[in-house]
Structures are given as C-alpha cells and as structure tokens.
Design an enzyme around this catalytic site. Structure first.
Site, PDB file in Angstrom:
ATOM      1  N   CYS A  25       0.820  -1.206   0.221  1.00 24.12           N
ATOM      2  CA  CYS A  25       0.098  -0.091   0.060  1.00 24.12           C
ATOM      3  C   CYS A  25       0.974   1.339  -0.007  1.00 24.12           C
ATOM      4  O   CYS A  25       0.869   2.097  -1.112  1.00 24.12           O
ATOM      5  CB  CYS A  25      -0.968  -0.048   1.277  1.00 24.12           C
ATOM      6  SG  CYS A  25      -1.927   1.369   1.162  1.00 24.12           S
ATOM      7  N   GLU A  63      -3.956  -3.696  -4.896  1.00 30.19           N
ATOM      8  CA  GLU A  63      -3.939  -1.948  -5.003  1.00 30.19           C
ATOM      9  C   GLU A  63      -4.388  -1.860  -6.287  1.00 30.19           C
ATOM     10  O   GLU A  63      -5.267  -0.853  -6.497  1.00 30.19           O
ATOM     11  CB  GLU A  63      -2.514  -1.726  -4.855  1.00 30.19           C
ATOM     12  CG  GLU A  63      -2.054  -1.664  -3.383  1.00 30.19           C
ATOM     13  CD  GLU A  63      -2.640  -0.645  -2.535  1.00 30.19           C
ATOM     14  OE1 GLU A  63      -2.972   0.390  -3.378  1.00 30.19           O
ATOM     15  OE2 GLU A  63      -3.046  -0.781  -1.421  1.00 30.19           O
TER      16      GLU A  63
END
Length: 229
Positions: free
Chosen positions: A137, A208
């Site tokens: 992330c 993601e």
C-alpha cells in the site's frame, strides 16, 4: 540482494500497470471524473479504518519497543495525517470530505484486499506475513507519486497534482521501516516461507491495482438472479 528489495523488484510490472491504468492517468492529467474520486474516497475511508486495526494486531508481534512506538504513530497518521491527501481530492470535487464519506461503500475488491490482510495477521505467527500484506500500500503510492512528478504529462495546473506531492514524501519513512522489519523478520525463514511471503506481497500489489480499478468502474456486488445490483 535484500529480501525487501527482491519483493519490490518483483512488483514493478504490476506497479507499471497501475500507473498506466485509467485512475492514475486521470489523476495525472487532472481530469479524473468526480464521481470516481468520491467512490474512491468512500472505499478508502473504509479500507484505512481496517488498516489501522491491522496495525493494532501487528503490535503484539513486535519484539522491540521502538517498532511498537512507530506502529502506534502510524495509527495516528491514518487518523489525522492521511486525511490531508483525502482533503485534496475532496477540494477537487468541491465537496466537504466528511460529507462525501457519510455514504459508505464496501465493494468486492476492497473486501478481498482487507480480508487478505486480516488472514495473514491472524493465521501467521511471523509478522513478516502481515507486513508483506500491508507494505505494498505505501510502496505503490510512493513509487507512483514520485514517477508522476517526473512525468511530462503531469498537469501542473490541476489541484490533483498536490495528491502526488503528498505521497511522494509522506510514505518514505513507513516504506523504510517496513523494509527493515521485513529483512529482519525473514532472516531465519526457509525458502518456502520466503516464497509464501513474496506471494503475499505480490497479491497485495495486485489488490492495489484492483482497488483503483474498482473505483473507476464504481464496482458493486452482483448477486445474480433477478437482482444484479
């Protein structure tokens, strides 16, 4: 090569795909549709709440007080600091951030990502698995932001540029600490364990990508039958 560097290197093709996908390209050009941004903000508000909870699960796995302190600070950053990036997007939409996120969304791709992190936090004793699930992330945001600021296609007059400016520096310390923890916690891992941890890292990198794409598509649950909503 350090194990953390090996993970980053392996993730580069996925990150390049993320960069070329519609969400980041729209951010780059300063013309990402406002409905897409609002969907992203609603989904990310839900995601970050769980991300903070996973930090709390990670804390008991830490052996050194310094690492515990850093994780506590990161929880506070999610509560206060990262809202700054969300406020940039809310200003672009020209609506108050707190009003935007009153409407909650919990889409399939976000659900899968969050559960991936929780699984590794609960099922794996070695904290390296949890960190591998979390680390992409900040790393993805860091890499994309730094690349965008060097991209000649960046719309320097658009407010969305400030989102890249924020993430180009704010993730640096977290990425550095995650790298150090990853290298330290995998020193005695078997090759099989390292492969599992690498898969975990790459899966989160794919998550993601899916997260950005689900915002562009304004993804909803499809239950089939007579109800396709």
């Amino acid at each position: 090569m350090l194990f953390s560097s090996e993970l980053k290197q392996a993730s580069q093709p996925i990150i390049e795909d993320i960069y070329q996908d519609p969400f980041i390209q729209g951010m780059l050009k300063g013309d990402l549709p406002k409905d897409v941004i609002k969907y992203y903000l609603r989904a990310d508000a839900s995601y970050l709440k769980e991300f903070a909870n996973i930090y709390a699960l990670l804390i008991p796995k830490m052996q050194e007080l310094e690492d515990v302190q850093f994780l506590v600070e990161q929880i506070q950053f999610i509560v206060d600091g990262e809202v700054e990036a969300h406020e940039i997007l809310a200003d672009f939409v020209n609506e108050p951030y707190n009003e935007i996120i009153k409407e909650k969304v919990w889409p399939p791709s976000g659900d899968h990502y969050i559960k991936h992190m929780y699984f590794n936090a609960y099922a794996k004793e070695n904290a390296a698995y949890t960190i591998a699930a979390m680390a992409p992330c900040p790393y993805v945001y860091q890499v994309i932001a730094k690349q965008a600021l060097q991209d000649e296609l960046l719309n320097n007059d658009a407010l969305l540029k400030e989102w890249f400016v924020f993430y180009s520096t704010e993730m640096d310390e977290l990425v550095r600490v995650f790298d150090n923890l990853m290298d330290k916690l995998t020193q005695n891992c078997t090759n099989q364990e390292k492969n599992e941890i690498k898969d975990c890292f790459l899966q989160s990198t794919v998550h993601e990508r899916n997260f950005f794409n689900m915002s562009v598509n304004e993804e909803v649950w499809s239950y089939g039958g007579d109800n396709n909503e």
